[in-house]
Design an enzyme around this catalytic site. Structure first.
Site, mmCIF file in Angstrom:
data_model
loop_
_atom_site.group_PDB
_atom_site.id
_atom_site.type_symbol
_atom_site.label_atom_id
_atom_site.label_comp_id
_atom_site.label_asym_id
_atom_site.label_seq_id
_atom_site.Cartn_x
_atom_site.Cartn_y
_atom_site.Cartn_z
ATOM 1 C CG HIS A 184 -1.904 0.975 1.416
ATOM 2 N ND1 HIS A 184 -1.629 2.289 1.741
ATOM 3 C CD2 HIS A 184 -3.246 0.894 1.295
ATOM 4 C CE1 HIS A 184 -2.767 2.956 1.821
ATOM 5 N NE2 HIS A 184 -3.764 2.138 1.547
ATOM 6 C CG ASP A 192 0.443 -2.451 6.171
ATOM 7 O OD1 ASP A 192 -0.429 -2.453 7.065
ATOM 8 O OD2 ASP A 192 0.266 -1.943 5.045
ATOM 9 C CD GLN A 236 -6.776 -4.414 3.971
ATOM 10 O OE1 GLN A 236 -7.719 -5.161 4.234
ATOM 11 N NE2 GLN A 236 -6.966 -3.156 3.629
ATOM 12 C CE LYS A 287 -7.343 -0.387 6.001
ATOM 13 N NZ LYS A 287 -8.303 0.215 5.049
ATOM 14 C CB CYS A 313 -3.733 3.453 -1.473
ATOM 15 S SG CYS A 313 -5.000 4.683 -1.187
#
Lengths: 406, 150
Positions: free
Chosen positions: A123, A200, A203, A226, A364
């Site tokens: 991202h 990261d 997600q 999220k 993104c």
């Protein structure tokens, strides 16, 4: 005992019963943000109705209670994701701010000619902060490529490491492809070479529980919104040793030890990086979301989500001209696709007229779009509160797209 | 909702999308510009060939949705043969038609194929798709020394 009932769970999310444009809402944009359960909404309402005050500074009762709620949320969330004792969790606005803060903390550890290893599936939030750092320090970015199914080419990724590699940053789950990266193996490989790691997790948390002690990365960033929590709150987990030796990020109240007209000394983390009044209610909401998830059998929920995504993908490819991006084994419930007859924005507009909310665009992740050779994709992303009738509505709406453009 | 959709994806739009007029690099050309929509990542190049103050030809290349491609395609036909003054006025008129809050008081017959773009007004998220080509043409003209407003 955590359990998972896909029928009952829908009533936890009030928004799912609304209509858009006269059609029942079919919310398949969960990778963008998730809907909020009543327990999170109630926790915010309760906080503002009963506990609201500023923290860390009042001697009064309410301030103590708000401070306990805020710091209690931190400790609870840290326990839920098993943040190691050597690490602290800074409350940030979200994964984006988390990764910016990480890059800030690492600035003094990178010099000209050093290398930072990324992957092409990142991202922008896990690319741009490193580009800025590289521009400042003269460091060089290396991007690992993917296999045709959207999996990271792990051998190629490993081959990018050199004696100059200082940092490796990678996502746990791709927001476009759904690919789940083998982060434990990747972190271990980097650690052997004394390369600092950032994962990261934006997600990853929505699709299953996460164990930071097992992952072992130096940095781990995630967004609350999220994972069924409010927006504007998230976490950056990082070693205290790095945090406390890094210069402040923002300055002001709450992060100082002592201010005189001659200068200032700063507190240790987490306060060091939480200048000013933080998002207190956000932290309370984040803890409420984790508390909600604690009652859910995450493995069963993930398997259920996956079955919906698999069904959607299987039916989708029956439409001539559909190409699905990301077919790696064990991928998360994210279906990105391109339809040769219609641009993703046209797909999104027609689906919207059927009440079906998906994301269209570059997500993104423009370097990934370039790599895949498309300007944009359409993406249906699932959460455990979706059901078969959502999948059917999505497929019906796709056949409507086909009627216009096919 | 579906009536609006029928207005948005009229036959004229779908036909221009499938078989755009004047798509491709115009060689030679006097000026060009790139239009970019950072929200969706779509790019559009517009090329202009002048004959004195008159637009002799406009062509475009690039990727985009049906609305942006149809708008570009229709534009290349509409502006052909216009002089600089009427072109400036036309660009301003189209922008106004696509973005004004009030429903336009205009005879659709007078607008010709441009009328087909008006369906976008019911889809605020898509207005930028329709205006991209026109913004890009305006930018291409500003670069050219031979086009001035006076």
């Amino acid at each position: 005992m955590p359990s998972f009932d896909p029928v009952a769970i829908r009533s936890d999310f009030p928004i799912l019963s609304r209509e858009v444009g006269g059609k029942p809402l079919v919310y398949l944009d969960n990778s963008a943000t998730t809907q909020k359960p009543l327990s999170v909404i109630d926790a915010l309402s309760r906080f503002f109705s009963h506990e609201n005050a500023n923290i860390h500074r009042g001697v009064h009762y309410l301030s103590r209670e708000a401070t306990n709620a805020y710091e209690g949320a931190r400790e609870y969330v840290k326990a839920q994701i098993r943040v190691p004792d050597t690490h602290e969790m800074i409350f940030v606005r979200g994964a984006t701010e988390g990764m910016n803060l990480a890059a800030h903390c690492l600035a003094s550890r990178v010099s000209e000619g050093d290398e930072i290893v990324l992957t092409i599936m990142e991202h922008h939030a896990n690319i741009v902060p490193w580009q800025v750092l590289a521009a400042k320090t003269g460091a060089v970015l290396r991007f690992a490529r993917l296999r045709d199914n959207g999996e990271l080419d792990l051998d190629e990724w490993k081959s990018l490491f050199s004696a100059r590699t200082r940092i490796a940053a990678f996502t746990q789950v791709s927001n476009v492809l759904g690919t789940v990266n083998p982060v434990v193996e990747m972190v271990a490989f980097a650690k052997e070479r004394e390369v600092l790691t950032l994962v990261d997790g934006a997600q990853a948390l929505p699709h299953g529980s996460v164990d930071l002690t097992e992952i072992g990365s130096d940095f781990y960033a995630f967004s609350g919104h999220k994972i069924f929590a409010p927006d504007g709150i998230g976490g950056l987990c990082a070693p205290r040793e790095i945090l406390d030796s890094a210069p402040p990020y923002q300055t002001g109240g709450d992060m100082i030890e002592k201010v005189t007209t001659e200068g200032t000394t700063y507190r240790k983390s987490p306060e060091r990086f939480e200048a000013g009044t933080p998002n207190i209610s956000g932290a309370v909401g984040l803890a409420a979301a984790f508390r909600y998830l604690e009652g859910i059998d995450r493995a069963a929920a993930a398997a259920y989500e996956e079955s919906l995504a698999v069904h959607a993908a299987e039916e989708l490819v029956k439409i001539p001209g559909i190409r699905i991006f990301g077919t790696a084994p064990g991928k998360a419930a994210i279906v990105s696709f391109h339809y040769s007859a219609a641009h993703p924005h046209d797909v999104g507009t027609i689906l919207d007229t059927e009440g079906v909310a998906i994301r269209v665009g570059h997500h993104c992740a423009q370097p990934l779009m370039d790599y895949l050779g498309v300007p944009a994709t359409a993406r249906a992303s699932f959460a455990f509160y979706n059901n078969e009738s959502d999948v059917e509505a999505f497929l019906r709406a796709m056949r409507k797209v086909e009627r216009y453009f096919g | 909702m579906d009536d609006n959709l029928e207005d948005l994806y009229q036959e004229i739009i779908l036909s221009h999308n499938k078989r755009p007029r004047n798509e491709g690099i115009l060689d030679p050309h006097d000026s060009e510009a790139e239009g970019y929509n950072p929200l969706c990542g779509d790019r559009l190049q517009v090329y202009v060939k002048l004959a004195g103050p008159t637009i002799q030809a406009v062509q475009f290349t690039g990727q985009g949705c049906a609305i942006s491609r149809a708008s570009a395609s229709i534009m290349t036909e509409v502006v052909k043969g216009m002089d600089e003054h009427s072109l400036d006025a036309k660009i301003a008129e189209v922008m106004e038609l696509l973005t004004a809050k009030e429903e336009p008081m205009i005879d659709p017959l007078e607008l010709g194929e441009l009328a087909a773009l008006l369906g976008v007004r019911k889809f605020p998220a898509r207005v930028k798709c329709a205006t991209l080509a026109w913004h890009t043409l305006a930018a291409a003209l500003k670069q050219s020394g031979s086009i001035t407003t006076e």
